[in-house]
Design a protein around this motif. Structure first.
Motif, PDB file in Angstrom:
ATOM      1  N   HIS A  63      -3.923  -6.088   1.813  1.00  0.00           N
ATOM      2  CA  HIS A  63      -2.657  -6.059   1.126  1.00  0.00           C
ATOM      3  C   HIS A  63      -1.652  -5.402   1.831  1.00  0.00           C
ATOM      4  O   HIS A  63      -1.719  -4.307   2.839  1.00  0.00           O
ATOM      5  CB  HIS A  63      -2.732  -5.492  -0.259  1.00  0.00           C
ATOM      6  CG  HIS A  63      -2.602  -4.089  -0.550  1.00  0.00           C
ATOM      7  ND1 HIS A  63      -3.477  -3.550  -1.472  1.00  0.00           N
ATOM      8  CD2 HIS A  63      -2.126  -3.129   0.216  1.00  0.00           C
ATOM      9  CE1 HIS A  63      -3.436  -2.344  -1.576  1.00  0.00           C
ATOM     10  NE2 HIS A  63      -2.502  -2.138  -0.658  1.00  0.00           N
ATOM     11  N   GLY A  66       2.416  -3.581   1.128  1.00  0.00           N
ATOM     12  CA  GLY A  66       3.130  -3.413  -0.309  1.00  0.00           C
ATOM     13  C   GLY A  66       2.215  -3.426  -1.298  1.00  0.00           C
ATOM     14  O   GLY A  66       0.793  -2.864  -1.338  1.00  0.00           O
ATOM     15  N   PHE A  67       2.169  -4.184  -2.416  1.00  0.00           N
ATOM     16  CA  PHE A  67       1.034  -4.494  -3.423  1.00  0.00           C
ATOM     17  C   PHE A  67       0.935  -5.898  -3.576  1.00  0.00           C
ATOM     18  O   PHE A  67       0.340  -6.345  -4.287  1.00  0.00           O
ATOM     19  CB  PHE A  67       1.260  -3.697  -4.588  1.00  0.00           C
ATOM     20  CG  PHE A  67       0.859  -2.481  -5.057  1.00  0.00           C
ATOM     21  CD1 PHE A  67      -0.277  -1.935  -4.663  1.00  0.00           C
ATOM     22  CD2 PHE A  67       1.793  -1.482  -5.360  1.00  0.00           C
ATOM     23  CE1 PHE A  67      -0.712  -0.823  -4.724  1.00  0.00           C
ATOM     24  CE2 PHE A  67       1.391  -0.200  -5.701  1.00  0.00           C
ATOM     25  CZ  PHE A  67      -0.165   0.144  -5.491  1.00  0.00           C
ATOM     26  N   ARG A 119      -8.032   8.058  -5.554  1.00  0.00           N
ATOM     27  CA  ARG A 119      -8.059   9.487  -4.902  1.00  0.00           C
ATOM     28  C   ARG A 119      -6.918  10.289  -5.086  1.00  0.00           C
ATOM     29  O   ARG A 119      -7.064  11.450  -4.913  1.00  0.00           O
ATOM     30  CB  ARG A 119      -8.358   9.321  -3.337  1.00  0.00           C
ATOM     31  CG  ARG A 119      -7.190   8.577  -2.505  1.00  0.00           C
ATOM     32  CD  ARG A 119      -7.564   8.321  -1.177  1.00  0.00           C
ATOM     33  NE  ARG A 119      -6.621   8.057  -0.298  1.00  0.00           N
ATOM     34  CZ  ARG A 119      -6.130   6.853   0.077  1.00  0.00           C
ATOM     35  NH1 ARG A 119      -6.576   5.953  -0.715  1.00  0.00           N
ATOM     36  NH2 ARG A 119      -5.187   6.767   0.970  1.00  0.00           N
ATOM     37  N   ASP A 168       7.344  -0.881  -2.862  1.00  0.00           N
ATOM     38  CA  ASP A 168       6.607  -0.883  -4.219  1.00  0.00           C
ATOM     39  C   ASP A 168       6.851   0.353  -4.957  1.00  0.00           C
ATOM     40  O   ASP A 168       7.117   1.448  -4.803  1.00  0.00           O
ATOM     41  CB  ASP A 168       5.105  -1.490  -4.021  1.00  0.00           C
ATOM     42  CG  ASP A 168       4.394  -0.551  -3.012  1.00  0.00           C
ATOM     43  OD1 ASP A 168       5.026   0.613  -2.517  1.00  0.00           O
ATOM     44  OD2 ASP A 168       3.488  -1.121  -2.516  1.00  0.00           O
ATOM     45  N   GLY A 212       2.138  -0.399   5.238  1.00  0.00           N
ATOM     46  CA  GLY A 212       0.785   0.308   5.836  1.00  0.00           C
ATOM     47  C   GLY A 212      -0.099  -0.896   5.292  1.00  0.00           C
ATOM     48  O   GLY A 212       0.531  -2.104   5.184  1.00  0.00           O
ATOM     49  N   LEU A 213      -1.393  -0.753   5.351  1.00  0.00           N
ATOM     50  CA  LEU A 213      -2.282  -1.949   5.208  1.00  0.00           C
ATOM     51  C   LEU A 213      -3.202  -1.333   4.049  1.00  0.00           C
ATOM     52  O   LEU A 213      -3.855  -0.381   4.377  1.00  0.00           O
ATOM     53  CB  LEU A 213      -2.992  -2.302   6.565  1.00  0.00           C
ATOM     54  CG  LEU A 213      -3.930  -3.299   6.777  1.00  0.00           C
ATOM     55  CD1 LEU A 213      -3.176  -4.739   6.140  1.00  0.00           C
ATOM     56  CD2 LEU A 213      -4.595  -3.590   8.004  1.00  0.00           C
ATOM     57  N   GLY A 266       1.745   5.974   0.799  1.00  0.00           N
ATOM     58  CA  GLY A 266       0.363   5.748   1.119  1.00  0.00           C
ATOM     59  C   GLY A 266      -0.024   7.057   2.143  1.00  0.00           C
ATOM     60  O   GLY A 266       0.924   7.788   2.739  1.00  0.00           O
ATOM     61  N   SER A 267      -1.086   7.236   2.686  1.00  0.00           N
ATOM     62  CA  SER A 267      -1.295   8.318   3.588  1.00  0.00           C
ATOM     63  C   SER A 267      -0.915   7.754   4.953  1.00  0.00           C
ATOM     64  O   SER A 267      -0.237   8.980   5.731  1.00  0.00           O
ATOM     65  CB  SER A 267      -2.854   8.488   3.834  1.00  0.00           C
ATOM     66  OG  SER A 267      -3.577   8.251   2.545  1.00  0.00           O
ATOM     67  N   THR A 268      -1.042   6.608   5.363  1.00  0.00           N
ATOM     68  CA  THR A 268      -0.889   6.429   6.802  1.00  0.00           C
ATOM     69  C   THR A 268       0.685   6.860   7.300  1.00  0.00           C
ATOM     70  O   THR A 268       0.638   7.465   8.478  1.00  0.00           O
ATOM     71  CB  THR A 268      -0.936   4.746   6.923  1.00  0.00           C
ATOM     72  OG1 THR A 268      -2.116   4.448   6.619  1.00  0.00           O
ATOM     73  CG2 THR A 268      -0.753   4.467   8.365  1.00  0.00           C
ATOM     74  N   ASN A 308      -7.048   3.777  -4.424  1.00  0.00           N
ATOM     75  CA  ASN A 308      -5.897   4.636  -5.059  1.00  0.00           C
ATOM     76  C   ASN A 308      -6.278   5.591  -5.857  1.00  0.00           C
ATOM     77  O   ASN A 308      -5.173   6.555  -5.944  1.00  0.00           O
ATOM     78  CB  ASN A 308      -4.739   3.927  -5.198  1.00  0.00           C
ATOM     79  CG  ASN A 308      -4.150   2.931  -4.201  1.00  0.00           C
ATOM     80  OD1 ASN A 308      -4.506   2.844  -3.050  1.00  0.00           O
ATOM     81  ND2 ASN A 308      -2.797   2.241  -4.543  1.00  0.00           N
ATOM     82  N   LYS A 323      -9.751   0.674   8.064  1.00  0.00           N
ATOM     83  CA  LYS A 323      -8.976  -0.418   8.322  1.00  0.00           C
ATOM     84  C   LYS A 323      -9.164  -1.400   9.373  1.00  0.00           C
ATOM     85  O   LYS A 323      -8.547  -2.580   9.307  1.00  0.00           O
ATOM     86  CB  LYS A 323      -7.335   0.090   8.639  1.00  0.00           C
ATOM     87  CG  LYS A 323      -7.068   1.146   7.486  1.00  0.00           C
ATOM     88  CD  LYS A 323      -6.471   0.278   6.213  1.00  0.00           C
ATOM     89  CE  LYS A 323      -6.056   1.313   5.141  1.00  0.00           C
ATOM     90  NZ  LYS A 323      -5.002   2.054   5.232  1.00  0.00           N
TER      91      LYS A 323
HETATM   92  C1  GLP Z   1      -1.012   1.357  -1.259  1.00  0.00           C
HETATM   93  C2  GLP Z   1       0.431   0.949  -1.132  1.00  0.00           C
HETATM   94  C3  GLP Z   1       0.565   0.364   0.281  1.00  0.00           C
HETATM   95  C4  GLP Z   1      -0.070   0.974   1.304  1.00  0.00           C
HETATM   96  C5  GLP Z   1      -1.494   1.299   0.838  1.00  0.00           C
HETATM   97  C6  GLP Z   1      -2.312   1.838   2.170  1.00  0.00           C
HETATM   98  O1  GLP Z   1      -1.795   0.284  -1.885  1.00  0.00           O
HETATM   99  N1  GLP Z   1       1.003   0.281  -2.072  1.00  0.00           N
HETATM  100  O2  GLP Z   1       1.778   0.145   0.655  1.00  0.00           O
HETATM  101  O3  GLP Z   1       0.103   0.345   2.497  1.00  0.00           O
HETATM  102  O4  GLP Z   1      -1.909   1.880  -0.285  1.00  0.00           O
HETATM  103  O5  GLP Z   1      -2.582   3.077   1.815  1.00  0.00           O
HETATM  104  P1  GLP Z   1      -3.067   4.150   2.867  1.00  0.00           P
HETATM  105  O6  GLP Z   1      -1.848   4.275   3.876  1.00  0.00           O
HETATM  106  O7  GLP Z   1      -3.104   5.398   1.969  1.00  0.00           O
HETATM  107  O8  GLP Z   1      -4.335   3.772   3.412  1.00  0.00           O
END
Ligand code: GLP
Length: 241
Positions: free
Chosen positions: A138, A140-141, A167, A67, A132-133, A37-39, A165, A202
């Protein structure tokens, strides 16, 4: 739970990286659980700098990713395998055979999941997992559901996750509909957990996860029950607390 609210994403990334570095310094053969993810991008950048400066080595570290999308080739630009190579593993001294990511192209997904859990167990369990979130809560997934999931398993992605996702893909139709993820039980078995979240998008999920009753409808809320949880979020993600 330790809650750390930072002024900026930069500060969040630094703090997250320092927490990871502390574990690796204390235990050079630590077992890490890692997100995509981006975080976490900023955290990975800081960890890469620590490695380049010669202050941190990942030589004996073992890592397990949370995941992977189902059906994507390892080298597809959107596989999490490629993400980890580009954003972290390709820039540090971790041994390739100590990096583990679920195989999204596995023919026998069921046994792949069981085998992934066995590998985690054989490595001695995960010392620290970074999460991440998702906007929908969620981790993970593990999507919102009626009950919490168990070990690593195949999951159908929710429409809002596919949309969020998309994007990273050329079009929403290219986003896989299924994924393999460590389950809630796998995550709760990790010795330490760090949850990261950044930005206004978030804030609602953070409020539900940390301040409202534990429910499988907000998978991250289960983390309230973990004995060693650190939450590192920036002021925007903390704005509804
Ligand atoms: C995806 C991943 C997650 C991640 C989430 C948030 O769905 N499977 O593990 O935490 O994206 O991503 P972001 O950090 O880009 O908001």
């Amino acid at each position: 739970m330790r809650l750390m609210i930072t002024k900026s994403y930069e500060e969040l990334s630094k703090l997250a990286a320092e927490n990871v570095a502390n574990i690796v310094e204390e235990k050079p053969n630590a077992v890490l659980g890692l997100p995509t993810g981006s975080t976490p991008i900023g955290m990975y950048k800081k960890l890469i700098s620590m490695y380049s400066d010669g202050t941190l080595s990942f030589r004996d570290v073992t890592a397990f990713n949370l995941d992977e999308y189902e059906g994507l080739d390892k080298n597809s630009p959107n596989s999490y395998y490629k993400y980890m190579l580009d954003n972290f593993y390709g820039h540090i001294d971790i041994a390739k055979d100590k990096t583990n990511i679920p195989d999204g192209k596995a023919v026998d997904i069921y046994n792949t999941c069981i085998e992934y859990e066995e590998r985690i167990k054989k490595a001695g369990g995960i010392d620290l997992i970074i999460l991440g979130l998702g906007n929908n809560g969620h981790i993970g997934f593990n999507e919102p559901a009626d009950h919490f999931s168990g070990i690593t398993h195949r999951v159908k992605l929710h429409r809002e996750t596919i949309k969020a996702n998309s994007r990273f893909f050329n079009s929403i139709d290219e986003v896989p509909k299924y994924a393999i993820t460590m389950g809630i039980r796998s995550i709760m078995h990790c010795k330490k957990i760090i949850l990261l979240a950044s930005g206004k998008a978030k804030a609602e999920a953070i409020k539900k996860a940390l301040k409202e009753p534990v429910t499988a409808k907000v998978p991250a809320s289960v983390l309230q029950l973990h004995q060693d949880l650190t939450v590192i979020i920036d002021e925007e993600a903390a704005s509804l607390l």
